[in-house]
Design a protein around this motif. Structure first.
Motif, PDB file in Angstrom:
ATOM      1  N   GLU A  79      -6.003 -10.207   3.679  1.00 37.04           N
ATOM      2  CA  GLU A  79      -6.521 -10.434   5.073  1.00 37.04           C
ATOM      3  C   GLU A  79      -7.163  -9.090   5.069  1.00 37.04           C
ATOM      4  OE1 GLU A  79      -5.510 -10.781   9.786  1.00 37.04           O
ATOM      5  OE2 GLU A  79      -4.149 -12.418   8.570  1.00 37.04           O
ATOM      6  N   SER A  80      -6.389  -8.036   5.254  1.00 34.00           N
ATOM      7  CA  SER A  80      -6.908  -6.368   4.973  1.00 34.00           C
ATOM      8  C   SER A  80      -8.538  -6.507   3.989  1.00 34.00           C
ATOM      9  CB  SER A  80      -5.490  -5.422   5.001  1.00 34.00           C
ATOM     10  OG  SER A  80      -6.088  -4.545   5.208  1.00 34.00           O
ATOM     11  N   PHE A  81      -8.035  -6.459   3.066  1.00 32.60           N
ATOM     12  CA  PHE A  81      -9.117  -6.275   2.383  1.00 32.60           C
ATOM     13  C   PHE A  81     -10.499  -7.399   2.278  1.00 32.60           C
ATOM     14  CE2 PHE A  81     -11.315  -7.736  -2.142  1.00 32.60           C
ATOM     15  CZ  PHE A  81     -11.616  -6.716  -2.505  1.00 32.60           C
ATOM     16  N   ALA A  82     -10.458  -8.699   3.127  1.00 28.94           N
ATOM     17  CA  ALA A  82     -11.241  -9.434   3.655  1.00 28.94           C
ATOM     18  C   ALA A  82     -11.774  -8.776   4.690  1.00 28.94           C
ATOM     19  CB  ALA A  82     -10.233 -10.276   4.082  1.00 28.94           C
ATOM     20  N   SER A  83     -11.036  -7.971   5.599  1.00 34.12           N
ATOM     21  CA  SER A  83     -11.562  -6.857   7.160  1.00 34.12           C
ATOM     22  C   SER A  83     -12.703  -6.236   6.092  1.00 34.12           C
ATOM     23  CB  SER A  83     -10.728  -7.416   7.445  1.00 34.12           C
ATOM     24  OG  SER A  83     -11.132  -6.205   8.913  1.00 34.12           O
ATOM     25  N   PHE A  84     -11.826  -5.497   5.380  1.00 36.81           N
ATOM     26  CA  PHE A  84     -12.301  -4.017   5.231  1.00 36.81           C
ATOM     27  C   PHE A  84     -14.228  -5.028   4.150  1.00 36.81           C
ATOM     28  CE2 PHE A  84     -12.928  -1.464   1.723  1.00 36.81           C
ATOM     29  CZ  PHE A  84     -13.851  -0.043   2.254  1.00 36.81           C
ATOM     30  N   LEU A  85     -13.827  -6.042   3.086  1.00 35.55           N
ATOM     31  CA  LEU A  85     -15.250  -6.187   2.327  1.00 35.55           C
ATOM     32  C   LEU A  85     -15.941  -6.983   3.695  1.00 35.55           C
ATOM     33  CD1 LEU A  85     -15.658  -6.593  -0.061  1.00 35.55           C
ATOM     34  CD2 LEU A  85     -15.112  -8.519  -0.660  1.00 35.55           C
ATOM     35  N   LYS A  86     -15.689  -7.328   4.585  1.00 30.71           N
ATOM     36  CA  LYS A  86     -16.559  -7.750   5.206  1.00 30.71           C
ATOM     37  C   LYS A  86     -16.936  -7.006   6.178  1.00 30.71           C
ATOM     38  CE  LYS A  86     -16.574 -11.137   9.235  1.00 30.71           C
ATOM     39  NZ  LYS A  86     -18.008 -10.300  10.289  1.00 30.71           N
ATOM     40  N   MET A 111       0.385  -1.138   0.146  1.00 29.72           N
ATOM     41  CA  MET A 111      -0.372   0.231  -0.019  1.00 29.72           C
ATOM     42  C   MET A 111       0.740   1.289   0.189  1.00 29.72           C
ATOM     43  SD  MET A 111      -2.955   1.197   2.783  1.00 29.72           S
ATOM     44  CE  MET A 111      -3.575   0.386   1.895  1.00 29.72           C
ATOM     45  N   ILE A 112       0.682   2.557  -0.979  1.00 25.18           N
ATOM     46  CA  ILE A 112       1.624   3.612  -1.190  1.00 25.18           C
ATOM     47  C   ILE A 112       0.554   4.514   0.176  1.00 25.18           C
ATOM     48  CG2 ILE A 112       1.699   5.198  -2.481  1.00 25.18           C
ATOM     49  CD1 ILE A 112       2.513   2.729  -4.306  1.00 25.18           C
ATOM     50  N   GLN A 113       1.392   4.798   0.706  1.00 20.90           N
ATOM     51  CA  GLN A 113       1.074   6.058   1.740  1.00 20.90           C
ATOM     52  C   GLN A 113       1.454   7.637   1.191  1.00 20.90           C
ATOM     53  OE1 GLN A 113       1.097   4.983   5.857  1.00 20.90           O
ATOM     54  NE2 GLN A 113      -0.766   3.870   5.622  1.00 20.90           N
ATOM     55  N   PHE A 114       0.823   8.497   1.225  1.00 21.72           N
ATOM     56  CA  PHE A 114       1.207  10.128   1.007  1.00 21.72           C
ATOM     57  C   PHE A 114       1.626  11.056   1.780  1.00 21.72           C
ATOM     58  CE2 PHE A 114      -0.426   8.367  -3.267  1.00 21.72           C
ATOM     59  CZ  PHE A 114       0.358   8.392  -4.187  1.00 21.72           C
ATOM     60  N   ASN A 115       2.779  11.746   2.574  1.00 17.97           N
ATOM     61  CA  ASN A 115       2.750  12.283   2.879  1.00 17.97           C
ATOM     62  C   ASN A 115       2.399  14.034   2.805  1.00 17.97           C
ATOM     63  OD1 ASN A 115       4.081  14.366   4.854  1.00 17.97           O
ATOM     64  ND2 ASN A 115       5.907  13.665   4.786  1.00 17.97           N
ATOM     65  N   PRO A 116       1.422  14.274   3.204  1.00 15.67           N
ATOM     66  CA  PRO A 116       0.684  15.442   3.161  1.00 15.67           C
ATOM     67  C   PRO A 116       1.392  17.168   2.766  1.00 15.67           C
ATOM     68  CG  PRO A 116      -0.182  14.310   5.047  1.00 15.67           C
ATOM     69  CD  PRO A 116       0.523  13.627   4.897  1.00 15.67           C
ATOM     70  N   MET A 117       2.469  16.856   3.569  1.00 18.62           N
ATOM     71  CA  MET A 117       3.160  17.879   2.767  1.00 18.62           C
ATOM     72  C   MET A 117       4.289  17.568   1.613  1.00 18.62           C
ATOM     73  SD  MET A 117       2.929  19.500   5.630  1.00 18.62           S
ATOM     74  CE  MET A 117       4.564  20.935   5.650  1.00 18.62           C
ATOM     75  N   GLN A 172       5.957   3.331   0.852  1.00 16.03           N
ATOM     76  CA  GLN A 172       5.690   1.905   0.948  1.00 16.03           C
ATOM     77  C   GLN A 172       5.769   1.143   2.547  1.00 16.03           C
ATOM     78  OE1 GLN A 172       5.269   0.399  -1.652  1.00 16.03           O
ATOM     79  NE2 GLN A 172       5.793   1.714  -2.928  1.00 16.03           N
ATOM     80  N   ASN A 173       4.674   0.647   2.401  1.00 15.47           N
ATOM     81  CA  ASN A 173       4.396  -0.120   4.479  1.00 15.47           C
ATOM     82  C   ASN A 173       4.835  -1.753   3.138  1.00 15.47           C
ATOM     83  OD1 ASN A 173       3.218   1.519   5.199  1.00 15.47           O
ATOM     84  ND2 ASN A 173       1.156   0.857   4.606  1.00 15.47           N
ATOM     85  N   LYS A 174       5.533  -2.028   4.779  1.00  9.28           N
ATOM     86  CA  LYS A 174       5.937  -3.550   4.701  1.00  9.28           C
ATOM     87  C   LYS A 174       5.232  -4.087   4.938  1.00  9.28           C
ATOM     88  CE  LYS A 174       9.563  -1.031   3.847  1.00  9.28           C
ATOM     89  NZ  LYS A 174      10.689  -1.911   2.618  1.00  9.28           N
ATOM     90  N   ALA A 175       4.107  -5.123   4.004  1.00 15.86           N
ATOM     91  CA  ALA A 175       2.904  -5.783   4.159  1.00 15.86           C
ATOM     92  C   ALA A 175       2.997  -6.643   3.742  1.00 15.86           C
ATOM     93  CB  ALA A 175       1.471  -4.606   3.903  1.00 15.86           C
ATOM     94  N   THR A 176       2.589  -7.713   3.459  1.00 14.75           N
ATOM     95  CA  THR A 176       2.795  -9.143   3.126  1.00 14.75           C
ATOM     96  C   THR A 176       2.200  -9.558   2.271  1.00 14.75           C
ATOM     97  OG1 THR A 176       2.437 -10.910   4.735  1.00 14.75           O
ATOM     98  CG2 THR A 176       4.326 -10.176   5.073  1.00 14.75           C
ATOM     99  N   PRO A 177       1.898 -10.383   1.378  1.00 15.13           N
ATOM    100  CA  PRO A 177       0.478 -10.529   0.198  1.00 15.13           C
ATOM    101  C   PRO A 177      -0.602 -10.690   0.922  1.00 15.13           C
ATOM    102  CG  PRO A 177       2.664 -10.575  -1.247  1.00 15.13           C
ATOM    103  CD  PRO A 177       2.469 -10.377   0.389  1.00 15.13           C
ATOM    104  N   ALA A 178      -0.600 -11.973   2.454  1.00 12.87           N
ATOM    105  CA  ALA A 178      -1.523 -11.964   2.816  1.00 12.87           C
ATOM    106  C   ALA A 178      -1.577 -11.567   3.574  1.00 12.87           C
ATOM    107  CB  ALA A 178      -0.150 -13.989   3.878  1.00 12.87           C
TER     108      ALA A 178
END
Length: 98
Positions: free
Chosen positions: A28-35, A1-7, A18-24
């Motif tokens: 899981e995050s997307f599944a949680s959001f969808l649920k 996931m890409i985050q942008f610094n507002p400044m 860049q966040n250091k999130a693994t594909p798993a």
């Protein structure tokens, strides 16, 4: 996931972090959001039934029923639109040649 610094955005130089999130973890995050989203749609449907029951016994106004029904209808419509887009994206991926 890409985050942008507002400044960085304000100054015109966008530096994605860049966040250091693994594909798993991302899955899981997307599944949680969808649920959570689908649970919200179901909750609005249950709210329509509650308001309708209150209307039948004279504890709610017809406007309350119409507002609750409109909110539930919009949520369900949005869910159907998102589902259609996901299916289109899946079909497009399946058409790609490797």
């Amino acid at each position: 996931m890409i985050q942008f610094n507002p400044m960085s955005i304000a100054s015109g130089t966008i530096n994605p972090v860049q966040n250091k999130a693994t594909p798993a973890e991302a899955t899981e995050s997307f599944a949680s959001f969808l649920k959570d989203a689908l649970d919200g749609v179901a909750a609005q449907e249950m709210n329509v039934h509650k308001v309708n029951d209150k209307f039948l016994i004279g504890e709610a106004d017809v406007n309350d029923v119409l507002i609750a029904a409109s909110k539930a209808e919009l949520s369900l419509s949005l869910t159907a639109q998102v589902r259609n887009k996901v299916i289109e994206a899946y079909q497009e991926i399946m058409r790609m040649q490797m």
